[in-house]
Design a protein around this motif. Structure first.
Motif, short mmCIF file in Angstrom:
data_model
loop_
_atom_site.label_atom_id
_atom_site.label_comp_id
_atom_site.label_asym_id
_atom_site.label_seq_id
_atom_site.Cartn_x
_atom_site.Cartn_y
_atom_site.Cartn_z
N ALA A 440 0.83 -1.21 0.00
CA ALA A 440 0.00 0.00 0.00
C ALA A 440 0.86 1.26 0.00
N MET A 441 0.47 2.23 -0.80
CA MET A 441 1.14 3.53 -0.79
C MET A 441 0.74 4.27 0.47
N ASP A 442 1.70 4.87 1.13
CA ASP A 442 1.44 5.63 2.34
C ASP A 442 0.39 6.71 2.05
N ALA A 443 -0.56 6.86 2.95
CA ALA A 443 -1.66 7.80 2.73
C ALA A 443 -1.17 9.23 2.56
N ASP A 444 -0.17 9.62 3.32
CA ASP A 444 0.34 10.99 3.19
C ASP A 444 1.03 11.20 1.85
N ALA A 445 1.76 10.18 1.39
CA ALA A 445 2.41 10.28 0.09
C ALA A 445 1.37 10.35 -1.03
N LEU A 446 0.32 9.56 -0.90
CA LEU A 446 -0.76 9.59 -1.88
C LEU A 446 -1.48 10.93 -1.84
N ALA A 447 -1.64 11.47 -0.65
CA ALA A 447 -2.29 12.77 -0.50
C ALA A 447 -1.50 13.88 -1.20
N ALA A 448 -0.18 13.80 -1.14
CA ALA A 448 0.65 14.82 -1.79
C ALA A 448 0.40 14.85 -3.29
N VAL A 449 0.26 13.66 -3.88
CA VAL A 449 -0.05 13.60 -5.31
C VAL A 449 -1.47 14.07 -5.57
N ALA A 450 -2.39 13.67 -4.69
CA ALA A 450 -3.80 14.05 -4.86
C ALA A 450 -3.99 15.57 -4.80
N VAL A 451 -3.25 16.22 -3.92
CA VAL A 451 -3.35 17.68 -3.82
C VAL A 451 -2.92 18.35 -5.12
N GLU A 452 -1.88 17.79 -5.75
CA GLU A 452 -1.44 18.36 -7.03
C GLU A 452 -2.49 18.19 -8.12
N VAL A 453 -3.28 17.13 -8.03
CA VAL A 453 -4.29 16.85 -9.05
C VAL A 453 -5.62 17.54 -8.74
N PHE A 454 -6.06 17.50 -7.46
CA PHE A 454 -7.37 18.01 -7.08
C PHE A 454 -7.34 19.39 -6.43
N GLY A 455 -6.22 19.79 -5.85
CA GLY A 455 -6.16 21.00 -5.03
C GLY A 455 -6.43 20.67 -3.57
N HIS A 456 -5.92 21.53 -2.67
CA HIS A 456 -6.03 21.27 -1.22
C HIS A 456 -7.47 21.10 -0.75
N ASP A 457 -8.37 21.93 -1.26
CA ASP A 457 -9.74 21.96 -0.74
C ASP A 457 -10.54 20.69 -1.03
N ARG A 458 -10.08 19.89 -1.98
CA ARG A 458 -10.85 18.71 -2.37
C ARG A 458 -10.24 17.41 -1.85
N VAL A 459 -9.20 17.51 -1.03
CA VAL A 459 -8.51 16.31 -0.56
C VAL A 459 -8.59 16.20 0.96
#
Length: 506
Positions: A440-459
């Motif tokens: 499993a990818m670490d949730a914080d590491a996944l979140a960092a990528v997600a923020v780049e894709v979705f923006g802070h407010d959507r993650v």
């Protein structure tokens, strides 16, 4: 719903049927005639295979303990994502087991996406035509016993355990002779092939684990090779382009086989066709020799007209969502037609009513599967960009969500950015999490990528999957205007399986 089937015959009917079948077989070897008659009578008496859900843990504590012991022993071997390009070990195991994989004909399935759903459809069709089936697929959603199915149902835990114990001495023998021990996947493959021979099955439906040429399953000599859509996945092991990946996957095409080729990228199709010419194989291509004629959204699935190798089949209800499943269905149909020789040795088509009944009974757990309502929670095992795009399209088509919350837990070796980008247009917000495995990818590491894709407010980040599910359901319910909101759990088969358990599905 599947179409009504005839009632099971009583004992006297079975006796009469047995006698009639033996009489029909008088031109054949008399011993074989009696064996075939007995097999057909048993299948008629028991009825066609039923679709199954994902099995739960064994209710018997002793059986559960024994199954966990087997799981622990298997887990101590190389993981199934570790690929050492050789079939030497599995071939050695087959040799000491007496070549069980040669005891039955087989249909071999490779590709990147859609393999398991296609295998389930092929299994359902073959079972509807009174053939005893064995199916080997991976990975599992919840229980390891899902991987090996007989007659449309996962092996029961007791049989799974006994099969492992039966081959264990031979596994240890091969381990002692090889530079590397047999892997987790190799041992399971040996179990499947041995179980199919022991059953015995009339035909095996086998999904590769990874690739093709060097995959452990590739010790079979399948008369039908199925290639589902190829896209980028496992690029560190299989290649960085569809064409390179197709080179490895084309290894399942055997001399004189029939190849059922789903729609492919141009470079992948070229590789497959070249391999087919080298192997003197017959090729049927989606969009050329067969295809989806029409599809309409229906309650609980879709209504299809499919053009197979033997003609058109209309009014087919498929209780699965998404255009990708319609394409899987026509590939499965043609694989079964090819297995029966339709389009080559004999003209005509399969019985359309049997085909309709078989497709109507298909299930594929964890593939756009609805597991809860109010709000609706859907599970889908998409784990690469191509799979995610198919899921996003299918979800948008079949469900009228006013707002969709994503729960994503991915494996660290996947293209998580591509996965998230595929879902970005349909997710209002995303809750990133992780499953319980080491991959499993670490949730914080996944979140960092997600923020780049979705923006802070959507993650939102919730490392525990149970917390992530609760957070997503709360987001879906929080405002009255979003009464039509839903939740999609995705990113990994493992994440989906664990979510399925947490949401009470057994």
């Amino acid at each position: 719903m599947s179409e009504p089937r005839p009632d099971r015959p009583d004992a006297s009917d079975s006796d009469d049927t047995f006698a009639e079948i033996v009489d029909e077989e008088t031109q054949r070897d008399p011993d074989l005639a009696v064996i075939e008659a007995g097999s057909r009578t048993l299948r008629a008496a028991s009825g066609p295979p039923r679709a199954e859900d994902v099995p739960a843990r064994p209710a018997d504590p002793e059986v559960d303990k024994a199954l966990r012991a087997v799981e622990q022993e298997l887990a101590g071997r190389w993981g199934e994502t570790k690929l050492e390009p050789s079939v030497t070990r599995i071939a050695a195991l087959m040799d000491v087991l007496g070549e069980p994989q040669r005891a039955y004909p087989s249909i071999h399935i490779t590709g990147t996406n859609g393999k398991t759903s296609t295998a389930r459809m092929i299994e359902s069709l073959l079972g509807a035509f009174d053939l005893r089936t064995g199916r080997y697929t991976s990975p599992h959603v919840q229980s390891i016993t899902e991987r090996i199915s007989l007659d449309g149902a996962p092996m029961d835990p007791e049989r799974f355990i006994s099969t492992y114990e039966d081959i264990k001495p031979y596994v240890e023998m091969v381990d002692a002779q090889q530079p590397y021990r047999l892997s987790f996947f190799e041992v399971l493959t040996g179990m499947a092939y041995a179980a199919f021979a022991d059953a015995p099955v009339d035909v095996a439906v086998v999904e590769v684990g990874m690739g093709g040429t060097w995959d452990a399953t590739n010790v079979i000599d399948a008369a039908v090779a199925v290639v589902t859509p190829i896209s980028l996945d496992h690029t560190d092991r299989l290649g960085s382009t569809p064409g390179e990946i197709a080179t490895e996957k084309s290894g399942i095409i055997k001399q004189g086989a029939t190849v059922i080729l789903a729609q492919q990228p141009v470079d992948a199709a070229q590789v497959m066709l070249k391999k087919a010419v080298e192997a003197d194989a017959t090729v049927a291509r989606e969009g050329m020799e067969f295809g989806v004629v029409s599809r309409e959204i229906a309650v609980g699935g879709q209504l299809l007209t499919l053009r197979g190798l033997g003609g058109e089949y209309d009014n087919i209800f498929l209780p699965l969502y998404g255009a990708h499943q319609a394409h899987n269905a026509v590939v499965a149909l043609c694989a079964v037609e090819a297995f029966f020789g339709i389009g080559a040795e004999q003209p005509g088509a399969l019985d359309a009513d049997i085909v309709r009944s078989a497709f109507a009974s298909v299930i594929s757990p964890g593939r756009l599967e609805v597991v809860r309502s109010s709000p609706t929670v859907v599970l889908d095992a998409a784990h690469n960009p191509a799979g995610a795009r198919a899921t996003a399209d299918g979800l948008s088509e079949a469900f009228g969500f006013s707002r969709l919350i994503g729960v994503v837990g991915a494996s660290g070796d996947k293209d998580v950015r591509g996965l998230l980008e595929a879902f970005e247009p349909i997710f209002a917000e995303v809750v990133v999490t992780q499953n319980s495995t080491e991959r499993a990818m670490d949730a914080d590491a996944l979140a960092a990528v997600a923020v780049e894709v979705f923006g802070h407010d959507r993650v939102q980040v919730e490392p525990r999957l149970d917390d992530a599910l609760e957070a997503a359901i709360t987001l879906a319910e929080e405002e009255d205007e979003y009464a039509g909101a839903g939740v999609l759990v995705t990113g990994s088969v493992i994440t989906v399986g664990e979510a399925r358990l947490l949401l009470g599905r057994r």
